[in-house]
Design an enzyme around this catalytic site. Structure first.
Site, short mmCIF file in Angstrom:
data_model
loop_
_atom_site.label_atom_id
_atom_site.label_comp_id
_atom_site.label_asym_id
_atom_site.label_seq_id
_atom_site.Cartn_x
_atom_site.Cartn_y
_atom_site.Cartn_z
N PRO A 63 0.87 -1.19 0.00
CA PRO A 63 0.00 0.00 0.00
C PRO A 63 0.90 1.24 0.00
CG PRO A 63 0.03 -1.03 2.18
CD PRO A 63 0.92 -1.85 1.31
N ASP A 86 5.82 2.81 2.24
CA ASP A 86 4.90 1.71 2.54
C ASP A 86 4.02 2.12 3.74
OD1 ASP A 86 3.67 -0.64 3.43
OD2 ASP A 86 5.40 -1.90 2.93
N HIS A 87 2.74 2.28 3.47
CA HIS A 87 1.85 2.81 4.51
C HIS A 87 1.64 1.84 5.67
CE1 HIS A 87 -0.64 5.75 6.20
NE2 HIS A 87 -1.32 6.14 5.13
N ARG A 88 2.07 0.60 5.50
CA ARG A 88 1.97 -0.35 6.62
C ARG A 88 3.01 -0.02 7.68
NH1 ARG A 88 2.72 -5.71 3.23
NH2 ARG A 88 4.34 -4.34 2.42
#
Ligand code: CAO
Length: 560
Positions: A358, A532-534
């Site tokens: 994401p 990386d939005h995680r």
């Protein structure tokens, strides 16, 4: 050298059977017990083994021929074969055929008459011990008929179906794929079971019972009670098929073909059979394997793993509509050129990363007016050294400082954990004639801009010459993709997994920047940070970019 006629051995109660597969030809050398032909009745198929080793001199049967016990299959020139070798094949395969075929009869005859819950056991399966459950054909809740096949088991010699001795609703299945079973083992518990009224009161002739099986399970009847592969090692306990594929019965193939497919890891249920009645032959398995190796086709498992779109899968695994198929030649002249190896590899990686991460991109500008002036003067001073410093080398140093300040940008996801790396190896995207490559400069925190510049030009040359070693392309903790020498304003680079961020850089341009009193001409460098939005959130990404901008506008901060 004696010429030996190899005959069809005792094949139990089967009268006339049809030759459906020729597994050898004139000129072949055969071993004793090697399968020569496959024959099929309306109930079962079985392989006929050779009673002797030797050279095949003459085939006496052809596809479609009807044969029975004593029919001559072929003539072999047997080295030192005793005269008795012309007798029908050894007893072992005959026993295998007979016992496999007889198994259902034993079940039926043993069936207890009961109206309550009833247990179904593995019947007498002859000499077979520890046979492996390779297929489960029913599930709890199913309405089971008498003689309906419940499971298929397989030894190294034969596969056979185990039918139910009773009718009723399947309450509990006591075996699963891969289990080894023996005579008397509990298979299933049925409820509301009616007595096996259809079962004969006394042991039925094998053929009659097999016929009952055949009518109860026509799809698979043909592979029941098959017999006799070469006396090779016992088949591995692993099931031949994935559980999901086990609902409609075994693919139409002989035990030796099954064994061959299992050894190669070929999913037999995906192989198209070109033998008689769609039977899968050794040739079919080989052709399938070749097609897989050449990349012409994919197994379902491969397709499920493959990314959607151009680099392999068609997106079906993601539930996407199929990739558009267009006949481009209809619209004008075309030229088709296969993708190079590097493009294929990087394409598959890029696609996985684009789909799985994401990713978000933050764009920003850094004022590099002073830094560019410093770079130009440094290059002038170092003209004689032959080392040319480009903006990318400064960017690498600046990024190391930012990565140290924001360590999650220098981390990797490992399941539910974040792995923080206390080393700073920076990858840089290099455009090469063969495609995109990412050489890695190791320990950038310990190196100066000059050394980084030098290593970068060496690695970039190696990349263009296709001479990068794997070690020079691995271990990066963060990547920079610079299009500065080419142009553009911003772009959205794709993260190089398992890294969690990548910096894209475009061409710097002079822009009017308001200093609070007036517009000043400043050299502005466009930055595009994908993260990386995680692992990272938007605020951290904005801070990272802002910090990077501060360093680039005043490089002395790198020292802080
Ligand atoms: N702004 C303005 N000019 C820039 C610049 C920038 N951000 N970055 C480099 N330049 C200038 C250099 O100063 C150099 O100018 P001179 O020839 O006048 O000295 C010129 O552009 C060429 O630089 P370069 O590209 O040779 O050197 P580099 O260190 O910037 O880059 C390398 C090296 C290997 C990264 C580069 O050659 C390359 O392959 N870039 C492509 C990367 C890529 O494809 N990224 C996309 C990946 S995503 O698909």
């Amino acid at each position: 050298m004696a010429l030996v006629e190899v005959q069809v051995p005792d094949i139990g109660d089967f009268d006339e059977v049809t030759v459906i597969e020729l597994m050898v030809k004139v000129g072949d050398t055969v071993k004793a017990e090697q399968s020569l032909i496959t024959v099929e009745s309306d109930k079962a198929s079985m392989e006929i083994p050779s009673s002797t080793a030797g050279l095949v001199k003459e085939m006496r049967v052809a596809l479609g021929d009807k044969v029975k016990q004593g029919s001559i299959v072929l003539v072999v020139e047997a080295a030192g074969a005793p005269a008795a070798a012309s007798a029908p094949a050894a007893a072992a395969p005959v026993a295998a055929v007979a016992s496999a075929a007889a198994a259902p009869a034993a079940v039926a005859s043993a069936a207890p008459v009961s109206s309550g819950p009833v247990q179904v056991h593995v019947p007498d399966i002859g000499d077979f011990k520890d046979v492996v459950v390779i297929e489960v054909m029913v599930k709890p809740g199913d309405n089971i008929k008498v003689e309906q096949s419940l499971i298929t088991v397989e030894s190294d010699k034969a596969s056979m179906e185990i039918p139910s001795s009773h009718a009723g609703v399947l309450k509990e299945l006591k075996v699963k794929l891969g289990d080894k079973v023996n005579i008397g083992d509990l298979l299933a518990v049925l409820e509301g079971a009616s007595a096996a009224a259809a079962a004969p009161a006394s042991p039925a002739p094998a053929a009659a019972t097999a016929a009952a099986m055949a009518s109860a399970a026509p799809v698979v009847a043909v592979v029941a009670a098959t017999a006799v592969a070469p006396a090779a090692a016992v088949a591995p306990a692993a099931p031949a098929h994935a559980p999901g594929a086990l609902t409609v019965g075994l693919p139409h193939a002989s035990p030796s073909v099954r064994k061959f497919a299992r050894e190669l890891g070929v999913p037999l249920d995906e192989v198209k059979g070109n033998g008689p009645k769609g039977r899968i032959t050794v040739d079919d398995v080989q052709a399938f394997t070749k097609a897989i190796m050449s990349g012409a086709v994919q197994t379902k498992a491969q397709a499920a793993k493959a990314p959607a779109g151009g680099s392999g899968g068609d997106g079906a695994a993601l539930g996407l509509i199929p990739w558009p198929k267009v006949d481009f030649a209809k619209f004008g002249p075309i030229e088709r050129k296969e993708l190079g190896r590097i493009k294929k590899i990087s394409g598959a990686n890029l696609l996985r990363n684009a789909i799985m991460i994401p990713a978000v991109t933050n764009h920003d500008d850094a004022d590099i007016t002073e830094l560019e002036a410093f770079r130009v003067s440094t290059n002038k001073e170092n003209e004689k050294s032959g080392i040319k410093v480009t903006m990318l080398a400064f960017l690498i140093k600046a990024c190391v400082a930012a990565l140290k300040k924001y360590p999650e940008f220098n981390s990797s996801l490992d399941g539910d954990a974040l792995v923080y790396k206390n080393y700073w190896h920076i990858g840089f995207a290099a455009d090469t004639p063969n495609g995109l490559m990412v050489p890695v400069i190791k320990d950038c925190d310990k190196k100066g801009v000059l050394q980084i510049s030098q290593e970068m030009s060496e690695l970039a040359k190696k990349a263009r010459d296709g001479k990068l070693s794997p070690a020079e392309m691995t271990g990066a903790t963060f990547t920079i993709s610079s299009l500065g020498g080419i142009g553009g304003k911003y772009f959205t680079p794709i993260i190089n997994a398992p890294e969690v961020a990548i910096l894209g850089v475009c061409k710097s341009t002079i822009e009017p920047v308001w200093d609070g009193k007036a517009f000043q001409p400043r050299l502005m460098l466009p930055l595009s940070l994908t993260w990386d939005h995680r692992v990272i959130d938007g605020a951290a990404a904005a801070r990272f970019n802002a910090f990077l901008g501060q360093i680039l506008s005043d490089f002395r901060r790198v020292l802080l």
